[in-house]
Design an enzyme around this catalytic site. Structure first.
Site, PDB file in Angstrom:
ATOM      1  N   LYS A 299       0.808  -1.229   0.000  1.00 61.18           N
ATOM      2  CA  LYS A 299       0.000   0.000   0.000  1.00 61.18           C
ATOM      3  C   LYS A 299       0.840   1.278   0.000  1.00 61.18           C
ATOM      4  O   LYS A 299       0.383   2.317  -0.457  1.00 61.18           O
ATOM      5  CB  LYS A 299      -0.922   0.018   1.219  1.00 61.18           C
ATOM      6  CG  LYS A 299      -2.068  -0.966   1.121  1.00 61.18           C
ATOM      7  CD  LYS A 299      -2.951  -0.887   2.334  1.00 61.18           C
ATOM      8  CE  LYS A 299      -4.027  -1.951   2.275  1.00 61.18           C
ATOM      9  NZ  LYS A 299      -4.893  -1.944   3.453  1.00 61.18           N
ATOM     10  N   ASP A 335      -9.798   2.542   2.056  1.00 65.44           N
ATOM     11  CA  ASP A 335      -9.750   2.038   3.443  1.00 65.44           C
ATOM     12  C   ASP A 335     -10.319   3.105   4.376  1.00 65.44           C
ATOM     13  O   ASP A 335     -10.953   2.802   5.380  1.00 65.44           O
ATOM     14  CB  ASP A 335      -8.297   1.774   3.874  1.00 65.44           C
ATOM     15  CG  ASP A 335      -7.772   0.456   3.337  1.00 65.44           C
ATOM     16  OD1 ASP A 335      -8.594  -0.399   2.976  1.00 65.44           O
ATOM     17  OD2 ASP A 335      -6.534   0.290   3.288  1.00 65.44           O
TER      18      ASP A 335
HETATM   19  P1  ATR Z   1      -0.264  -2.576   5.914  1.00 66.68           P
HETATM   20  O1  ATR Z   1      -0.073  -1.784   4.681  1.00 66.68           O
HETATM   21  O2  ATR Z   1      -1.376  -3.577   5.791  1.00 66.68           O
HETATM   22  O3  ATR Z   1      -0.467  -1.761   7.146  1.00 66.68           O
HETATM   23  P2  ATR Z   1       2.523  -2.868   6.480  1.00 66.68           P
HETATM   24  O4  ATR Z   1       2.739  -1.502   5.971  1.00 66.68           O
HETATM   25  O5  ATR Z   1       3.469  -3.939   6.097  1.00 66.68           O
HETATM   26  O6  ATR Z   1       1.083  -3.414   6.072  1.00 66.68           O
HETATM   27  O7  ATR Z   1       2.411  -2.761   8.087  1.00 66.68           O
HETATM   28  C1  ATR Z   1       2.308  -3.873   8.880  1.00 66.68           C
HETATM   29  C2  ATR Z   1       2.187  -3.446  10.337  1.00 66.68           C
HETATM   30  O8  ATR Z   1       2.152  -4.657  11.117  1.00 66.68           O
HETATM   31  C3  ATR Z   1       3.370  -2.650  10.863  1.00 66.68           C
HETATM   32  O9  ATR Z   1       2.925  -1.812  11.884  1.00 66.68           O
HETATM   33  C4  ATR Z   1       4.274  -3.740  11.438  1.00 66.68           C
HETATM   34  O10 ATR Z   1       5.167  -3.332  12.453  1.00 66.68           O
HETATM   35  P3  ATR Z   1       6.605  -2.718  12.052  1.00 66.68           P
HETATM   36  O11 ATR Z   1       6.337  -1.301  11.666  1.00 66.68           O
HETATM   37  O12 ATR Z   1       7.397  -2.862  13.280  1.00 66.68           O
HETATM   38  O13 ATR Z   1       7.108  -3.546  10.913  1.00 66.68           O
HETATM   39  C5  ATR Z   1       3.245  -4.659  12.034  1.00 66.68           C
HETATM   40  N1  ATR Z   1       3.794  -6.000  12.188  1.00 66.68           N
HETATM   41  C6  ATR Z   1       4.043  -6.871  11.189  1.00 66.68           C
HETATM   42  N2  ATR Z   1       4.547  -8.019  11.702  1.00 66.68           N
HETATM   43  C7  ATR Z   1       4.626  -7.848  13.042  1.00 66.68           C
HETATM   44  C8  ATR Z   1       5.054  -8.663  14.145  1.00 66.68           C
HETATM   45  N3  ATR Z   1       5.498  -9.901  13.938  1.00 66.68           N
HETATM   46  N4  ATR Z   1       4.973  -8.154  15.397  1.00 66.68           N
HETATM   47  C9  ATR Z   1       4.497  -6.909  15.614  1.00 66.68           C
HETATM   48  N5  ATR Z   1       4.084  -6.081  14.613  1.00 66.68           N
HETATM   49  C10 ATR Z   1       4.145  -6.541  13.355  1.00 66.68           C
END
Ligand code: ATR
Length: 500
Positions: A299, A335
């Site tokens: 996104k 969204d």
């Molecule tokens: P989207 O566009 O759907 O929001 P994204 O930009 O990849 O997807 O964001 C994913 C979110 O989930 C982020 O806040 C990410 O945390 P980080 O900023 O630290 O990467 C969070 N997230 C993904 N995997 C995670 C995990 N295993 N534990 C905690 N937070 C996680």
């Protein structure tokens, strides 16, 4: 139009026939994967086409071609000979097709095929993906004989490989052929078999519990019910869903394809799994997509490739919808609309003045959630694994931030517990099953919203429910945001099927 072929991987002829009954009327032909049969069953191969009552393909696939057959070529030859031999009665059906690999040339078998009217499918399988780099060379290997059907089944290493396969297929001469992009990145090649000019699309009896005959197969019912396969022709408009490999599990194809059907549009919405936003666009463009939905994790990655953006995209910094326009793509963010409509409905309010919320996550989805909270007058605390991202977002929206761990317990409980929103993708089917908020002790009065909708109940939502909290998942948000996508793509009012 491409036919639907059911690949049968049962261990006995009887099992295969009873599975076939579940799909009769849905599939046009069947492939008996004799390499999955128990040894004693191989004696009965010959009777299969008559008992199946549909055109049948005989395939005895070797391990190196993705099958289960391990005995030597001599044994395989005997099996094929058994399957292709004289009928006991003149009226008994023969196999309509047999699959022979490009390195398997046995004149006696080929002669038998010609005598009994069995067409040869001349195949080449590649599971590493390098086959896509050698399309012309492989084609000349399988397309030598004019009366045979050339088949290339090639793994796609990424979305660009699918784009290459699709573009290359347009240069092929007009003749029967079978083209398959294997693996998750090849998924659109199956739904869009009528765009690659493939004679057939292979499916597996997944709903009946049989193992998938090859990586990336769908169940025939999915092709028919979700993707309206019979209605998609070479001229149908394509709308794509761009995301990671988990997009094949998204429920949005059901919503959009049902709406296209209801609105009488010759259009199809198909997942295009992609390793990055640029590769996604390359594959969507190769398919001539008019518009697309963009989801996790592209996104934000999509932004540099857009020629113009809506106000929402500019303020949120993330895009989940794109529309083809003169010279490029215009980005939108539905969204925002989706979350706004659903959160107000969930909380039974017209605005959120005075509400204090905690939002977990700082990715694209979190940005949409935060912009809605900000616009509707709520205060918010942003919690994220990566603190710097939470801090940056807090600055953008004039909110508070903290690390996503137990040190925030008191802050959340005392100040930001009216509403808790999971805006990470954790808990999503085919993704990490972890709970992003497992350290928090609920008090029971919190309203808890999970943007994840599949599975309907994640560990995050279940724990809140167990504590007595009112909860909701992201299904309503998906419905509202999908309806808004329909409006953007088609310029028409969305059919009511989105919200039914
Ligand atoms: P989207 O566009 O759907 O929001 P994204 O930009 O990849 O997807 O964001 C994913 C979110 O989930 C982020 O806040 C990410 O945390 P980080 O900023 O630290 O990467 C969070 N997230 C993904 N995997 C995670 C995990 N295993 N534990 C905690 N937070 C996680």
């Amino acid at each position: 139009m491409a036919q639907i072929c059911l690949s049968l991987t049962g261990r006995s002829i009887a099992e295969n026939l009873s599975v076939l009954e579940l799909y009769r009327g849905k599939v046009d032909l069947v492939e008996l994967r004799a390499d999955h049969l128990e040894a004693s069953e191989m004696l009965h191969l010959r009777s299969f086409p008559e008992r199946a009552g549909l055109p049948c393909i005989l395939a005895v696939r070797r391990r190196k071609d993705g099958g289960s057959f391990e005995a030597g070529e001599g044994v395989r030859l005997v099996m094929m000979a058994k399957g292709l031999t004289h009928a006991r009665m003149e009226s008994e059906a023969n196999f309509a097709y047999v699959e022979l690999e490009s390195d398997f040339h046995v004149p006696a078998i080929e002669e038998a095929c010609r005598i009994f009217g069995t067409r040869i499918i001349r195949s080449y399988h590649d599971f590493e993906g390098s086959g896509i780099d050698r399309l012309d060379e492989l084609w000349s290997e399988v397309a030598e004989e004019a009366d045979e059907i050339p088949k290339l089944a090639l793994a796609c290493r990424g979305a660009r490989d699918f784009a290459t396969l699709l573009e290359w297929s347009r240069r092929l001469p007009d003749r029967d052929r079978i083209l398959v992009g294997m693996g998750p990145y090849g998924f659109p090649s199956r739904v869009l078999a009528n765009k690659t000019g493939s004679l057939l699309v292979y499916t597996s009896a997944l709903a009946a519990g049989l193992p998938s005959a090859a990586p990336g197969h769908t169940d025939p019912s999915t092709l028919l019910d979700t993707y309206r396969f019979r209605e998609i022709g070479p001229a149908s408009e394509v709308y794509a869903l761009g995301g990671g490999t988990a997009v094949t599990a998204s429920l949005s194809p059901q919503l959009h394809n049902a709406a296209f059907s209801r609105a009488g549009l010759d259009a199809v919405f198909v997942p295009f799994p992609a390793e990055d936003a640029a590769s996604f666009l390359a594959s969507a463009e190769a398919a001539g997509a008019k518009g697309a939905a963009v989801t996790v994790p592209h996104k934000e990655g999509i932004l540099p490739y857009l020629s113009s953006v809506s106000d929402e995209v500019a303020s949120v910094g993330a895009c989940n919808t794109i529309l083809r326009e003169e010279g490029g793509w215009r980005g939108f963010n539905t969204d925002v609309t989706g979350f706004e409509l659903d959160i107000l409905d969930f909380l039974g309010r017209k605005d959120l003045f005075g509400l204090r919320a905690t939002v977990i996550g700082a990715g694209g989805a979190a940005r949409a959630v935060l912009s809605v909270l900000s616009r509707l007058g709520a205060g918010a605390l942003i919690l994220n694994r990566t603190l710097a991202k939470a801090r940056a977002l807090a600055k953008t929206f004039d909110f508070t931030w903290a690390a996503n761990d137990e040190r925030a317990q008191q802050l959340v409980a005392e100040k930001y517990s009216d509403l808790i929103v999971n805006a990470t993708s954790l808990g999503m089917e085919d993704g990490s099953p972890a709970e992003p908020f497992d350290w928090y002790e609920y008090q029971g009065h919190e309203a808890v919203y999970d943007i994840v909708y599949r599975p309907a109940e994640t560990a995050f939502r279940r724990r809140a429910m167990a504590a007595g909290c009112r909860t909701r998942n992201g299904w309503g948000m998906l419905r509202h945001q999908s309806a808004a996508q329909f409006r953007i793509w088609t310029g028409r009012e969305p059919p009511s099927s989105y919200l039914e």
